[in-house]
Write a protein that holds these residues in place. Structure first.
Motif, PDB file in Angstrom:
ATOM      1  N   GLU A  48     186.982  73.416 -13.399  1.00 58.27           N
ATOM      2  CA  GLU A  48     186.348  72.801 -14.658  1.00 58.27           C
ATOM      3  C   GLU A  48     186.830  71.298 -14.933  1.00 58.27           C
ATOM      4  O   GLU A  48     185.988  70.623 -15.350  1.00 58.27           O
ATOM      5  N   SER A  49     188.167  71.120 -14.695  1.00 57.28           N
ATOM      6  CA  SER A  49     188.798  69.778 -14.897  1.00 57.28           C
ATOM      7  C   SER A  49     188.026  68.767 -14.054  1.00 57.28           C
ATOM      8  O   SER A  49     187.766  67.845 -14.500  1.00 57.28           O
ATOM      9  N   GLN A  51     184.854  68.874 -12.651  1.00 54.89           N
ATOM     10  CA  GLN A  51     183.803  68.949 -13.071  1.00 54.89           C
ATOM     11  C   GLN A  51     183.655  68.015 -14.147  1.00 54.89           C
ATOM     12  O   GLN A  51     182.470  67.171 -14.190  1.00 54.89           O
ATOM     13  N   PHE A  52     184.511  68.236 -15.055  1.00 57.50           N
ATOM     14  CA  PHE A  52     184.518  67.394 -16.448  1.00 57.50           C
ATOM     15  C   PHE A  52     184.769  65.851 -16.040  1.00 57.50           C
ATOM     16  O   PHE A  52     183.970  64.790 -16.352  1.00 57.50           O
ATOM     17  N   LYS A  53     185.591  65.604 -15.266  1.00 56.54           N
ATOM     18  CA  LYS A  53     185.912  64.359 -14.712  1.00 56.54           C
ATOM     19  C   LYS A  53     184.883  63.841 -13.986  1.00 56.54           C
ATOM     20  O   LYS A  53     184.612  62.465 -14.205  1.00 56.54           O
ATOM     21  N   ASP A  54     184.191  64.403 -13.025  1.00 54.87           N
ATOM     22  CA  ASP A  54     182.880  64.042 -12.218  1.00 54.87           C
ATOM     23  C   ASP A  54     181.783  63.659 -13.003  1.00 54.87           C
ATOM     24  O   ASP A  54     181.069  62.721 -12.966  1.00 54.87           O
ATOM     25  N   SER A  55     181.501  64.504 -14.229  1.00 51.89           N
ATOM     26  CA  SER A  55     180.592  64.308 -15.018  1.00 51.89           C
ATOM     27  C   SER A  55     180.324  62.838 -15.606  1.00 51.89           C
ATOM     28  O   SER A  55     179.682  61.867 -15.862  1.00 51.89           O
ATOM     29  N   GLY A  56     181.623  62.399 -16.272  1.00 51.97           N
ATOM     30  CA  GLY A  56     181.766  61.397 -16.621  1.00 51.97           C
ATOM     31  C   GLY A  56     181.926  60.102 -15.932  1.00 51.97           C
ATOM     32  O   GLY A  56     181.267  59.103 -15.986  1.00 51.97           O
ATOM     33  N   LYS A  57     182.309  60.283 -14.479  1.00 59.39           N
ATOM     34  CA  LYS A  57     182.125  59.181 -13.411  1.00 59.39           C
ATOM     35  C   LYS A  57     180.757  59.026 -13.006  1.00 59.39           C
ATOM     36  O   LYS A  57     180.514  57.804 -13.040  1.00 59.39           O
ATOM     37  N   LYS A  58     179.988  59.969 -13.008  1.00 59.22           N
ATOM     38  CA  LYS A  58     178.670  59.867 -12.697  1.00 59.22           C
ATOM     39  C   LYS A  58     177.820  59.150 -13.699  1.00 59.22           C
ATOM     40  O   LYS A  58     177.012  58.329 -13.410  1.00 59.22           O
ATOM     41  N   ILE A  75     197.846  65.324 -15.427  1.00 58.11           N
ATOM     42  CA  ILE A  75     198.973  65.755 -16.042  1.00 58.11           C
ATOM     43  C   ILE A  75     198.967  67.020 -16.697  1.00 58.11           C
ATOM     44  O   ILE A  75     199.193  68.016 -16.381  1.00 58.11           O
ATOM     45  N   TYR A  76     198.027  66.965 -17.812  1.00 55.28           N
ATOM     46  CA  TYR A  76     197.412  68.113 -18.546  1.00 55.28           C
ATOM     47  C   TYR A  76     196.094  68.011 -18.873  1.00 55.28           C
ATOM     48  O   TYR A  76     195.473  66.854 -18.907  1.00 55.28           O
ATOM     49  N   SER A  77     195.534  69.167 -18.723  1.00 52.54           N
ATOM     50  CA  SER A  77     193.936  69.307 -19.262  1.00 52.54           C
ATOM     51  C   SER A  77     193.845  70.641 -20.129  1.00 52.54           C
ATOM     52  O   SER A  77     193.945  71.701 -19.337  1.00 52.54           O
ATOM     53  N   LEU A  78     193.922  70.517 -21.437  1.00 52.08           N
ATOM     54  CA  LEU A  78     193.624  71.570 -22.435  1.00 52.08           C
ATOM     55  C   LEU A  78     192.590  71.546 -22.883  1.00 52.08           C
ATOM     56  O   LEU A  78     191.984  70.298 -23.547  1.00 52.08           O
TER      57      LEU A  78
END
Length: 192
Positions: A48-49, A51-58, A75-78
């Motif tokens: 999920e972390s 996917q979240f990062k990739d959606s912002g990048k795209k 480091i952290y993803s909460l």
């Protein structure tokens, strides 16, 4: 019967308040960083972390037409619910030169990208700096109001410590949970 109902409401209220007050103590050795995060926030799994990062990048790539090379290391993803998130990552750097200007330029591009992707949303945007435990963090505040009146706040903090850029992003749509995260970060301790 009425007394029982009132007692149940009081117990429930105390339970909710207590769950908001309990924290997990987190420590990052690299930055010698201590932070207490409320226990209502849970770890985001790696899938999920990413996917979240990739959606912002795209979104950024589609808006700018530029390929983004993301070298950030988690480091952290909460999170708590979908839009209440605390994300911390870092990336190596070899320069402190004009970091304030670089930060400002990146977030101005992000603001433009969001406006292109969400033309019907209202976006409030500001750049500043803030001291957290005697360390200057560059700060970007964004408040996105969608046509359905949902409001999402995005606050990004960034600084250079020992040749590494530390990025902290707090996203929230629930004001109370957002304030819990902001207060937790602002009370962070960095051993120098």
């Amino acid at each position: 019967m009425k007394k029982t109902y009132i007692l149940i409401i009081i117990i429930f209220t105390l339970f909710v308040q207590n769950s908001y007050c309990q924290t997990n103590e987190l420590y990052n050795e690299m930055f010698k960083w201590k932070i207490s995060i409320p226990t209502i926030f849970e770890n985001v799994n790696i899938v999920e972390s990413e996917q979240f990062k990739d959606s912002g990048k795209k979104m950024f790539e589609n808006s700018t037409g530029q390929k983004i090379v993301n070298k950030s290391i988690k480091i952290y993803s909460l999170k708590n619910e979908k839009y209440n998130r605390f994300i911390a990552n870092y990336q190596p750097t070899d320069s402190k030169k004009n970091y304030s200007e670089t930060f400002k330029s990146v977030y101005e591009l992000m603001n433009d990208a969001l406006k292109k992707q969400m033309p019907t949303a209202e976006i409030e945007f500001s750049i500043s700096s803030e001291m957290i435990d005697k360390i200057k963090f560059e700060t970007c505040n964004m408040k996105i109001t969608y046509p359905n009146k949902m409001i999402v706040n995005l606050i990004s903090y960034s600084t250079i410590i020992k040749d590494k850029i530390l990025n902290v992003q707090i996203t929230y749509e629930n004001e109370e949970k957002g304030q819990l995260l902001l207060n937790a970060f602002k009370k962070s301790k960095f051993d120098k």
